[in-house]
Write a protein that holds these residues in place. Structure first.
Motif, PDB file in Angstrom:
ATOM      1  N   LYS B  39      22.257  71.804  -0.503  1.00 30.82           N
ATOM      2  CA  LYS B  39      21.108  72.671  -0.759  1.00 30.82           C
ATOM      3  C   LYS B  39      20.105  72.518   0.366  1.00 30.82           C
ATOM      4  O   LYS B  39      19.866  71.416   0.845  1.00 30.82           O
TER       5      LYS B  39
ATOM      6  N   GLN C  59      11.286  62.792  -9.335  1.00 35.60           N
ATOM      7  CA  GLN C  59      10.888  63.815  -8.365  1.00 35.60           C
ATOM      8  C   GLN C  59      11.539  63.631  -7.003  1.00 35.60           C
ATOM      9  O   GLN C  59      11.513  64.529  -6.186  1.00 35.60           O
ATOM     10  N   ASP C  62      17.897  64.519  -6.404  1.00 32.47           N
ATOM     11  CA  ASP C  62      18.275  65.912  -6.638  1.00 32.47           C
ATOM     12  C   ASP C  62      19.655  66.093  -7.244  1.00 32.47           C
ATOM     13  O   ASP C  62      20.059  67.193  -7.525  1.00 32.47           O
ATOM     14  N   SER C 139      10.283  65.159  -1.633  1.00 33.15           N
ATOM     15  CA  SER C 139      11.007  65.630  -2.802  1.00 33.15           C
ATOM     16  C   SER C 139      11.955  66.740  -2.377  1.00 33.15           C
ATOM     17  O   SER C 139      11.529  67.793  -1.934  1.00 33.15           O
ATOM     18  N   ARG C 140      13.242  66.474  -2.519  1.00 38.85           N
ATOM     19  CA  ARG C 140      14.239  67.440  -2.058  1.00 38.85           C
ATOM     20  C   ARG C 140      14.239  68.702  -2.906  1.00 38.85           C
ATOM     21  O   ARG C 140      14.689  69.742  -2.469  1.00 38.85           O
ATOM     22  N   THR C 141      13.768  68.588  -4.141  1.00 39.16           N
ATOM     23  CA  THR C 141      13.880  69.726  -5.052  1.00 39.16           C
ATOM     24  C   THR C 141      12.578  70.491  -5.186  1.00 39.16           C
ATOM     25  O   THR C 141      12.485  71.407  -5.992  1.00 39.16           O
ATOM     26  N   LEU C 144      12.307  74.302  -5.618  1.00 44.94           N
ATOM     27  CA  LEU C 144      12.549  74.987  -6.886  1.00 44.94           C
ATOM     28  C   LEU C 144      11.245  75.381  -7.557  1.00 44.94           C
ATOM     29  O   LEU C 144      11.195  76.339  -8.313  1.00 44.94           O
ATOM     30  N   HIS C 263      13.933  70.673 -15.495  1.00 46.78           N
ATOM     31  CA  HIS C 263      14.505  70.058 -14.287  1.00 46.78           C
ATOM     32  C   HIS C 263      13.779  68.761 -13.960  1.00 46.78           C
ATOM     33  O   HIS C 263      12.581  68.621 -14.234  1.00 46.78           O
ATOM     34  N   PHE C 265      12.525  67.607 -11.436  1.00 44.41           N
ATOM     35  CA  PHE C 265      11.322  67.706 -10.622  1.00 44.41           C
ATOM     36  C   PHE C 265      10.070  67.841 -11.490  1.00 44.41           C
ATOM     37  O   PHE C 265       8.997  67.388 -11.129  1.00 44.41           O
ATOM     38  N   ASP C 546      20.831  75.782 -10.141  1.00 46.95           N
ATOM     39  CA  ASP C 546      19.753  74.842 -10.422  1.00 46.95           C
ATOM     40  C   ASP C 546      19.105  75.132 -11.768  1.00 46.95           C
ATOM     41  O   ASP C 546      18.479  74.272 -12.350  1.00 46.95           O
ATOM     42  N   SER C 552      19.956  82.090  -9.679  1.00 46.23           N
ATOM     43  CA  SER C 552      20.239  80.850  -8.955  1.00 46.23           C
ATOM     44  C   SER C 552      21.470  81.001  -8.059  1.00 46.23           C
ATOM     45  O   SER C 552      21.643  80.255  -7.106  1.00 46.23           O
TER      46      SER C 552
END
Lengths: 320, 305, 677
Positions: B39, C59, C62, C139-141, C144, C263, C265, C546, C552
């Protein structure tokens, strides 16, 4: 005077060895097996193709046939998950595995033996530096080297000469084979390290013996002593270790396939066949048994042949 | 002799730093980095990462920073597992690999040398071919095959050992045996070769001629010289065993260093890779030193200037 | 001398073997279940969630393995439903949504506490979200959550532009959109600000801004002489109205966003602990959690042991006393542990392909349901030969995906970008669109059933049109012109990729007479080639969604720099996607999306291969655990049934078979939210 002495000694050494080897039944049987195997591996796939039409990568057109079948008359070793003939795959895999084994052993014999012998004989600072280099190469993570090799030489950036070599040798469209050259390179890079160490150890114990001193006294140069006197006397462990290199190299190749550097599908090697086979052991045992047994038999014969050669080279062996 | 050892010990540190440098270069050459994933990372997050780990600096500065830390013995935090320091990871997982490794090493030494010596004494008899064939079997069956076969046999047919995971002595048996099999086979082959060489040498013949019994000849005289090839093999082997072996750790789901190391390379987890490599290279060099020193003890003909 | 030794050894060996065989006989059989089936002595679930979690901080991680662990440790506003993965109340007991789906008002529980007994308030959420969006938080996510207003600007260090005492707007049209004014909840000063038309943002960093303005003279002119006000944490669209009421405002309507609040996050992190311990806050000795379970012991790479948290607001309904997570990666090792009864259940797609035929027999344990993930082959549309749409169509038509999925045993063939069977309402919309298109094209049912699927004639025709005629030979087909040296199928070394590639290769060889070489690569190397579109021809991607919405997946081909890996960009498709997101009626929105998807599939940027399957097993005594589309399990529903009569036995479909205990728990949990609707 030294020259003529060597000529005679050389001839009798190899000639004698050959005679002794011929008397060793196990070694002869092993030789026969390996000979047959090499022939089978070389011409087998073509014969199978002419007689039945199967190849290592032929998936049957019928949907129901695309699964693993047990051995039958048509497929003496059964088929794999994709319905491909196992016999053809084992023979094709043999080509690659044997090639991998031979080339790496060759490298380890040439580079490893001379490197170890020179280091051991010269001793002192030179020995120290040479062996520390071996230590360093040994300590650098191998898989990192492989990944970098792959990225530098694999993919679209592959140097032209490798591409040329692979298309010339492998035939057009066989990109999978260009990886093989990388594979040989990667294996050659490390296969000599332990050999160098083993030989050096042997040479260290030999170099202070009387026959070396005698040779030195008669004026034989360093090169002559190392290659004519020391190495032939250390051949026993060298041959044994060389036979040990083959299986470990074949297995390293299986591990490299996992990293994407080994043989590329749909090509196979014995290592990669065994890797697939073990996962299916409980359900399709023939997928492991045939490549496994072929590989084991090959290594067995290599080993007995190696022992035979070792014994034959050893002038003190008494055969009865 | 002491000076020789001291000199070799001193050189280990710069050598390890050389290995770390080369490894660092290789990681930098390898495609991808620790944060690349399937991703896409938001641009701002990528920028934050690059800033945090100093990836925006010129390479020589990064190298300098890395070396400054390494010299102090501090490899920093793992990149993949934030909040865990490299030193902590090595300290935590070394005992697992070392336990398995040392056990396997001694098992392999014991079985291998016993079989090898026995085979050499009974050369060209059933007692030679039998153990040697067995050894060859151990060598030619990859450990990724041995392990599952052992699991099927002992965990599912006989129900004596657990199939995987760390926990109690019984869980160690299968991994140790798997690991030892290959090494035992190696050692047996090398011992046999070495012993054959020695048994025919003059000093053994002299010893026999003096009327010494077999046992004394074997253990006082022949053995020391005969295991020379074994020694040069087992030095690096022990180092490799201590640092863990990937296949066994994977198949038996053990928390050892070997698997962690491979994953660190695949994840491009630079500090963790460098930490383990530095540790491993020191280990290898120390063991090689021990090997070289023991040459002198085992074979009086070898001298170090 | 050696002889006596060997005799002793033989005796010992014999005794040992006899002992082994003896003890082997004592071991029990399985009575119709796979391996040892005995509930564990303690009331503790033993579970394999995949590899070692990267971190326990919700957080910062992922992955799915982490998500599952964090679902036990941390709770958010909503939780994934056990069966359908749709949001159910968690820390929020109920919520209201603004009419145009761009604002959420959450009413929090009064009795929710951290594991150290501290009360949870709306301010904790404000803190968590601000932390997640802070530029320094890696935070990789976070991406979103970019729908949360100004969160992207804050994360990226942007600044508002103030000119003559007024902030410039991003889009003048936005100011007159009437729907913007419909708030949910009371009017506050902050809400007036956050609901006002979106402000223009530019780079906050001076050097970067200079570059940005130099590239955009129009923008430079507009901001000339203006003051730049950095976007701060206080500017993002999250507001604590009081201790128990939280409001989150988005920059545009996003009907699927409620589900995203489950999620990881959006899960809560404890301000008082994070600030005290910094990066060490997740260490077992420091960590404070708010989920149904808390950390008891953590041995990395070996076990993460959780125990029930008595401070959890709903602890009366948490059935298990604890969960033990074991990190295991090898699938066969997982199966072995399951077979020997050392674990009770495991992560998704855990069954090795070759085991499936055997495992399938254990119907009460095997869970084969469609998963929210797809596998596809992307064409590199930026390079010849696959910049030619005829070729892409030909290759798609030349692949029999029915055969592929039957070869893969657990999967279903897929002809769309987003998986089928996961979003039931969307599937209906897709059906409707397909029907409309059939009428439009005047195609018969039979013709339509082949449209976009396996069609050899069409494939050959298209190839010939593109200049690569296919000829029939005795053995099959031949396509001598095709430049096979210019293409390859690139895939990484992951589990089943090789066998899929071999299968597809042989299909194209048989059907089109074209043998495309295969190329495996280690994951990170693969990623570099894939993302930079450096690969030749075809590359494989496995994508899991996701959030529970087809968006998505469709988003993969949206925009100029998308993640689809094909290099595909089509403004027309983007427009259709934008239209869909403006649609507020869920069903109509789905239809618009389906229309966009239909259009996308006609451009063939990818060949979808299969809808993957959950494909995992659980012991029959484990109840309340369901194979939902992401295998994200809300742990408080899980329990161990000790009464053998109540074990899962001859269950036809575990998803439709009601479990009274779970149904009751679920209806109690959702009653308050349902009442407000």
């Amino acid at each position: 005077m030294a020259d003529s002495y060597e000529k005679v000694a050389g001839q009798s050494l190899w000639g004698d060895a050959w005679k002794r080897l011929k008397r060793n039944k196990l070694a002869v049987a092993s030789m026969c097996f390996l000979g047959i195997l090499i022939v089978a591996v070389l011409v087998g796939p073509s014969i199978i193709y002419w007689t039945t039409g199967f190849t290592y990568d032929l998936t049957p057109a019928e949907k129901e046939m695309v699964r693993s079948f047990p051995p039958s008359l048509q497929h003496p070793m059964g088929t794999d998950d994709q319905g491909r003939d196992m016999l053809a795959r084992v023979l094709q895999g043999g080509r690659i595995s044997l090639m991998v084994g031979i080339i790496s052993t060759f490298v380890s014999l040439i580079v490893g033996v001379s490197y170890g012998a020179i280091a051991g004989y010269l001793g002192g600072k030179i020995d120290n530096v040479m062996m520390r280099i071996v230590d360093v190469i040994y300590a650098i993570p191998y898989i990192l080297i492989v990944i970098v090799l792959l990225s530098v030489f694999g993919g679209p950036n592959t140097p032209h000469w490798i591409q040329w070599l692979s298309t010339t040798v492998g035939g057009a469209g066989n990109q999978g084979l260009s990886q093989l050259f990388l594979l040989f390179f990667a294996l050659g890079l490390v296969s000599w390290l332990t050999m160098a160490r083993v030989v050096r150890g042997q040479i260290l114990s030999l170099k202070n013996q009387e026959f070396v001193m005698a040779a030195r006294a008669t004026g034989v140069g360093t090169f002559g002593i190392v290659f004519r006197h020391l190495i032939p006397n250390a051949l026993g462990p060298v041959v044994v270790y060389a036979t040990l290199t083959v299986p470990s190299v074949m297995l390293t190749e299986a591990f490299l396939s996992f990293l994407g550097l080994g043989v590329q599908a749909p090509y196979a090697s014995w290592g990669s066949l065994a890797d697939i086979g073990i996962k299916n052991l409980a359900i399709f045992p023939w997928q492991l048994v045939f490549p496994g047994v072929t590989m084991a038999l090959t290594l067995f014969s290599l080993n007995f042949l190696g022992d035979g050669i070792r014994d034959a080279l050893d002038p003190q062996t008494r055969k009865f | 002799m002491l000076r020789f050892i001291l000199r070799r010990l001193l050189i280990i540190i710069p050598m390890a730093l050389l290995v770390v440098t080369l490894t660092w270069g290789l990681i930098r050459l390898a495609p991808g980095n620790f944060y690349s994933g399937e991703k896409k990372l938001p641009a701002a997050v990528e920028a934050a990462i690059r800033k945090k780990y100093g990836l925006d600096e010129p390479w020589y500065k990064q190298y300098g920073m890395m070396m400054a830390n390494v010299v102090r013995g501090d490899f920093g935090d793992s990149l993949k597992y934030p909040g865990q320091s490299v030193n902590e990871i090595i300290r935590r997982h070394l005992p697992y690999s070392a336990t398995i490794g040392i056990l396997a090493y001694f098992l392999a030494l014991f079985v291998g040398m016993l079989a090898g010596t026995y085979a050499a004494l009974k050369q060209n008899s059933v007692f030679d071919f039998g153990p040697m064939a067995l050894a060859m079997l151990g060598l030619s069956i990859p450990n990724f095959v041995i392990a599952p076969v052992l699991v099927i046999l002992f965990a599912f047919w006989l129900y004596v050992f657990p199939p995987a995971r760390w926990g109690g002595a019984s869980s160690l048996v299968l991994p140790v045996v798997t690991l030892a099999a290959v090494y035992a086979a190696y050692i047996a082959r090398l011992t046999r070769a070495g012993m054959l060489e020695v048994l025919r040498s003059d000093f053994v013949r002299t010893a026999r001629a003096k009327g010494l019994d077999d046992r004394t000849v074997l253990f006082r005289h022949a053995f020391r010289g005969g295991i020379l090839p074994v020694v040069s093999f087992t030095g690096p082997a022990l180092a490799a065993l201590l640092a863990g072996t990937v296949v066994v750790e994977k198949v038996f789901a053990l928390p050892g260093l070997g698997d962690i190391f491979i994953k660190a390379v695949l994840n491009r987890d630079e500090p963790l890779v460098l930490g383990i490599v530095a540790f491993l290279s020191i280990l290898i060099m120390v063991f090689n030193l021990i090997v070289d020193v023991s040459y002198g003890f085992l074979d009086p003909r070898i001298r170090y200037e | 001398m050696l002889k006596s030794g060997s005799n002793r050894a033989t005796v010992l060996l014999t005794v040992w073997l006899l002992t082994l065989i003896g003890s082997g006989c004592v071991a029990t059989g399985s009575n119709g279940f796979f391996g040892r089936t005995q509930p564990p002595a303690r009331n503790v679930l033993r579970y394999v969630s995949g590899p070692e979690p990267e971190t326990l901080d919700p957080q910062l991680s992922d992955g799915q393995p982490e998500a599952r662990i964090q679902m036990a440790l941390f709770e958010g506003l909503v939780e994934y439903g056990p069966k359908d993965q749709q949001p159910i109340p968690a820390l929020a007991k109920r919520w209201d949504i603004s009419p145009n789906m761009d604002e959420f008002l959450f009413h929090l529980r009064d009795n929710a506490k951290w594991s150290d007994g501290t009360l949870i308030t709306a301010q904790d959420f404000v803190y968590s979200l601000r932390r997640g969006f802070a530029p320094e938080t890696i935070s990789r996510t976070a991406g979103l959550g970019y729908f949360v207003k100004y969160s992207e600007a804050y994360k990226s260090g942007l600044a508002f532009v103030k000119k003559d005492g007024k902030f410039l707007l991003a889009n003048d049209a936005d100011a007159v959109d009437p729907r913007r004014s419909q708030r949910v909840g009371p009017e506050t000063e902050f809400n007036t600000f956050i609901r006002s038309p979106e402000r223009l943002t530019v780079e906050g960093d001076e050097a970067k801004r200079a570059k940005q303005l130099a590239a955009d003279p129009k923008l430079a002119e507009a901001v000339n002489g203006a003051e730049f006000v950095p976007v701060t944490a206080e500017d993002i669209g999250v507001e604590a109205i009081d201790d128990r009421t939280l409001r989150i405002t988005l920059r545009q309507s996003a009907p699927f966003f409620l589900g995203l609040f489950a999620h990881q996050f959006f899960r809560l992190v404890p301000k008082h602990v994070v600030e005290k311990y910094g990066k060490n806050w997740t260490r077992p000795e420091n960590i404070v959690t708010n989920g149904p379970f808390k950390v008891k012991e953590y041995r990395p790479y070996d076990a993460l042991i959780l125990e029930k948290d008595p401070n959890y607001w709903d602890s009366a309904n948490v059935a298990l006393d604890g969960i033990e997570f074991f990190p295991v990666e090898e699938l066969s090792t997982m199966m072995n542990l399951y077979k020997s009864g050392d674990i009770d259940a495991m992560q998704n797609h855990a069954i090795p392909t070759s085991w499936i035929d055997e495992i399938k027999q254990y119907k009460d344990e095997y869970l084969n349901f469609p998963e929210m993930s797809t596998a596809y082959y992307a064409f590199n549309v930026t390079k010849p030969p696959f910049n030619d749409i005829r070729l892409r169509r030909a290759f798609q038509a030349g692949l029999d995906r029915e055969a592929l999925s039957s070869f893969r045993k657990v999967t279903q063939p897929l002809y769309d970008m987003s998986p089928t069977g996961v979003f039931p309402e969307y599937d209906k919309a897709r059906q409707k669109v397909s029907e409309a298109k059939r009428n439009e094209k005047n195609a018969s049912e039979a013709e339509w059933s082949r449209y976009g699927k396996f069609d050899l004639e069409l494939a050959h025709k298209l190839l010939a049109e593109a200049g690569y005629p296919v000829t029939k030979t005795a053995a099959g087909y031949e396509c001598p012109n095709f430049p096979t040296e210019k293409v390859s199928i690139l895939f990484n070394t992951g589990a089943n990729n090789r066998s899929i590639a071999e299968f597809v290769q042989s299909q194209w060889k048989q059907n089109l007479g074209i043998t495309i070489p295969l190329k495996t690569m280690e994951f990170k190397t693969f990623l570099v080639q894939f993302k930079s579109l450096d690969y030749d021809g075809i590359a494989q991607l496995l994508w899991s969604g996701d959030y529970m919405d087809p968006y998505s997946f469709l988003n993969l081909e949206y925009g100029k720099t998308n993640e689809g890996g094909s290099g595909f960009y089509d403004p027309k498709f983007d427009k259709m996607m934008d239209d869909a997101n403006l649609e507020l009626d869920p069903q109509k929105r789905y239809e618009t999306l389906a229309l966009a998807e239909f259009y996308l599939m006609e451009q063939v940027p990818v060949v979808p291969l299969t809808v993957n399957s959950t494909s995992w097993i659980k012991k029959p005594y484990i109840k309340g655990m369901y194979p939902n589309p992401g295998t994200l399990i809300p742990w408080k529903f899980v329990y161990i049934e000790r009464d053998r009569a109540k074990w899962d036995r001859e269950v036809v479909n575990i998803m439709t078979t009601p479990d009274p205990k779970v149904e009751k728990q679920l209806s109690e949990l959702t009653s308050e939210q349902k009442a407000t609707r």
